[in-house]
Design an enzyme around this catalytic site. Structure first.
Site, PDB file in Angstrom:
ATOM      1  N   LYS A   1      44.504  41.898  48.487  1.00 26.78           N
ATOM      2  CA  LYS A   1      45.635  41.292  47.771  1.00 26.78           C
ATOM      3  C   LYS A   1      46.930  41.523  48.556  1.00 26.78           C
ATOM      4  CE  LYS A   1      45.778  39.527  44.213  1.00 26.78           C
ATOM      5  NZ  LYS A   1      45.606  38.091  43.824  1.00 26.78           N
TER       6      LYS A   1
ATOM      7  N   THR B   1      49.190  41.830  42.210  1.00 29.71           N
ATOM      8  CA  THR B   1      48.897  43.009  41.410  1.00 29.71           C
ATOM      9  C   THR B   1      49.779  44.196  41.797  1.00 29.71           C
ATOM     10  OG1 THR B   1      47.175  44.664  41.029  1.00 29.71           O
ATOM     11  CG2 THR B   1      47.043  43.473  43.097  1.00 29.71           C
ATOM     12  N   ASP B   2      49.919  45.133  40.874  1.00 34.90           N
ATOM     13  CA  ASP B   2      50.657  46.363  41.199  1.00 34.90           C
ATOM     14  C   ASP B   2      49.865  47.279  42.139  1.00 34.90           C
ATOM     15  OD1 ASP B   2      48.688  47.211  39.411  1.00 34.90           O
ATOM     16  OD2 ASP B   2      50.066  48.196  38.018  1.00 34.90           O
ATOM     17  N   GLU B   3      48.546  47.017  42.273  1.00 35.55           N
ATOM     18  CA  GLU B   3      47.709  47.927  43.079  1.00 35.55           C
ATOM     19  C   GLU B   3      48.097  47.918  44.551  1.00 35.55           C
ATOM     20  OE1 GLU B   3      43.572  48.081  42.398  1.00 35.55           O
ATOM     21  OE2 GLU B   3      43.768  47.804  40.242  1.00 35.55           O
TER      22      GLU B   3
ATOM     23  N   TYR C   1      39.860  45.836  47.504  1.00 37.06           N
ATOM     24  CA  TYR C   1      40.504  44.818  46.658  1.00 37.06           C
ATOM     25  C   TYR C   1      42.012  44.798  46.888  1.00 37.06           C
ATOM     26  CZ  TYR C   1      42.929  42.999  42.547  1.00 37.06           C
ATOM     27  OH  TYR C   1      43.800  42.331  41.736  1.00 37.06           O
TER      28      TYR C   1
ATOM     29  N   ASN D   1      46.062  43.967  32.899  1.00 34.31           N
ATOM     30  CA  ASN D   1      46.057  43.073  31.728  1.00 34.31           C
ATOM     31  C   ASN D   1      44.890  43.417  30.808  1.00 34.31           C
ATOM     32  OD1 ASN D   1      47.328  39.807  32.614  1.00 34.31           O
ATOM     33  ND2 ASN D   1      47.899  41.765  33.494  1.00 34.31           N
TER      34      ASN D   1
ATOM     35  N   ILE E   1      39.240  27.550  46.861  1.00 30.82           N
ATOM     36  CA  ILE E   1      40.595  27.429  47.439  1.00 30.82           C
ATOM     37  C   ILE E   1      40.544  27.415  48.966  1.00 30.82           C
ATOM     38  CG2 ILE E   1      41.913  28.382  45.494  1.00 30.82           C
ATOM     39  CD1 ILE E   1      42.045  31.050  47.134  1.00 30.82           C
TER      40      ILE E   1
END
Ligand code: NAD
Ligand code: DAU
Length: 355
Positions: free
Chosen positions: A162, A132-134, A158, A188, A58
């Site tokens: 994000k 993500t919720d993190e 990480y 997930n 990407i």
């Protein structure tokens, strides 16, 4: 057509498979095929002209721009990322490269492409960023679940990477008007999950007679969502989400890690009993904790439920049973991942093909 990035990974591949099972709109799938990308997962799409796979990064602006110019997708769904917290602790650089710089370059290419569109093509274009919720950090036991308005407090390399990507996505909407959507999902689980993550690791280790390593006291809480429910949420947000908005996605399934491991062991005791008749629970071993380990995540999913009418189809009980059964039924997929043979799939199946 739509451009999916990271569509050979766990969630991206499930998304591509579900998308093409439900509609005929083609998918260009751009994936770098890191260790986490596995084309064997997409083997059922071989010869299907609705799936165009391109191996690439990407962060490769020229490649992304040429794909956009050639295929003229109506949307980009960005799954591509380095996703494993433990790896980000040992080697954060790849996380910055892909999650931050890669997302930035993808946004730049999308902005240039979108800027050239006109009429309905321009109005209807969407850039959906899968997050993500993190990014919200860690909750105490009695804190309310994460809402979209919670402030960002990422704790691992990480989640920090994000969070940075989410901020860039937000800024491209605010500053340039790019029609972006962001989803922040909880943990997930389901088919094709790389066995470095808790649930698949426990299943494959149990079967191999290995220890089941539980970090720290095992009382950390995660909020679990069956992967196909995440995919349906993304489809719904793409279809009806409001540009510039973020949507938390979760299934109201908070569980302590140790309870997850016990559940898996008990299911396996039923579905594939050990030869010696003892329980897989005997393989549980407590090991040193993950540095900076977040204690609890929980998603408040009321916004996506109320505004977009999305609901998960699986309960945790139905989803985890399907997942354990899937791993029992797909030992070849697991063996090829563990032996590294899945990486040969690219050469075997694509090496001699014309581009
Ligand atoms: P994964 O690690 O299984 O797959 C990531 C995919 O991205 C791989 O196929 C990999 O080859 C590809 N990729 C990596 N770097 C790339 C690059 N520079 N260019 C192109 N492709 C690249 O991850 P996943 O679990 O499927 O997660 C997908 C997305 O969903 C990620 O953005 C992740 O942050 C997010 N997410 C994951 C979960 C979860 O529980 N797994 C939960 C919420 C959000
Ligand atoms: O919350 C969403 C996130 O969920 C995603 O953004 C990430 O991409 C995804 O990897 C996942 O992160 P986690 O760190 O929560 O997932 P993991 O499967 O690595 O760990 C789940 C919990 O289990 C966590 O508390 C750590 C613990 N654990 C994990 C492993 C691999 C163990 O106790 N033992 C293990 O061997």
């Amino acid at each position: 057509m739509i451009l999916v990035t990271g569509g050979a990974g766990f969630i991206g591949a499930n998304f591509v498979l579900d998308w093409l099972a439900q509609k005929d709109e083609p998918v260009i799938n751009l994936d770098k095929l890191t260790y986490a990308g596995n084309l064997e997962t997409l083997a059922s799409l071989q010869g299907d002209c609705r799936h165009i796979f391109v191996q690439g990064d990407i962060g490769d602006s020229a490649l992304v721009s040429s794909l956009l110019a050639q295929h003229k997708p109506r949307a980009i769904v960005n799954f591509a990322a380095e996703s494993h917290v433990d790896r980000s602790i040992h080697g954060p650089e790849a996380f910055i490269e892909t999650n931050v710089v890669g997302t930035f370059r993808l946004l730049e290419a999308a902005k240039a492409y979108w800027g050239e569109l006109s009429g309905d093509d321009k109005t209807d274009f969407r850039f959906l960023h899968v997050s993500t919720d993190e990014v919200y950090g860690s909750l105490a036991k009695d804190d309310s679940a994460f809402r979209e308005t919670n402030r960002y407090e990422p704790n691992s390399p990480y989640s920090a990477s994000k969070a940075a990507s989410d901020h860039l996505v937000r800024a491209y909407h605010h500053t340039y008007g790019l029609p972006v959507l962001t989803t922040n999902c909880s943990n997930n689980y389901g088919p094709y999950h790389f066995p470095e993550k808790l649930i698949p690791l426990m299943i494959v280790n149990a079967l191999a007679g290995k220890n089941l390593p539980v970090y720290g006291d095992g009382q950390q809480i995660r909020d679990w969502l069956y992967v196909k429910d995440h995919c349906s949420a993304i489809r719904r947000v793409l279809e009806a989400g409001t540009p510039g908005e973020t949507y938390n996605v979760g299934g109201w399934n908070e569980k302590a890690n140790i309870d997850i491991v016990h559940t898996i062991c008990k299911l396996m005791d039923q579905l594939r009993p050990r030869d010696d008749g003892r329980s897989y629970c005997e393989q549980i071993t407590f090991v040193a904790d993950r540095p900076g380990h977040d204690r609890r995540y929980a998603i408040d999913a009321r916004k996506i439920e109320q505004e977009l009418g999305w609901k998960p189809a699986e309960t945790f009980d139905t989803g985890i049973r399907k997942t354990v059964q899937w791993y029992l039924d797909n030992q070849d997929w697991v063996r090829n991942v563990q032996s590294g043979a899945y990486r040969e799939w690219v050469e075997k199946n694509y090496g001699r093909r014309a581009p």
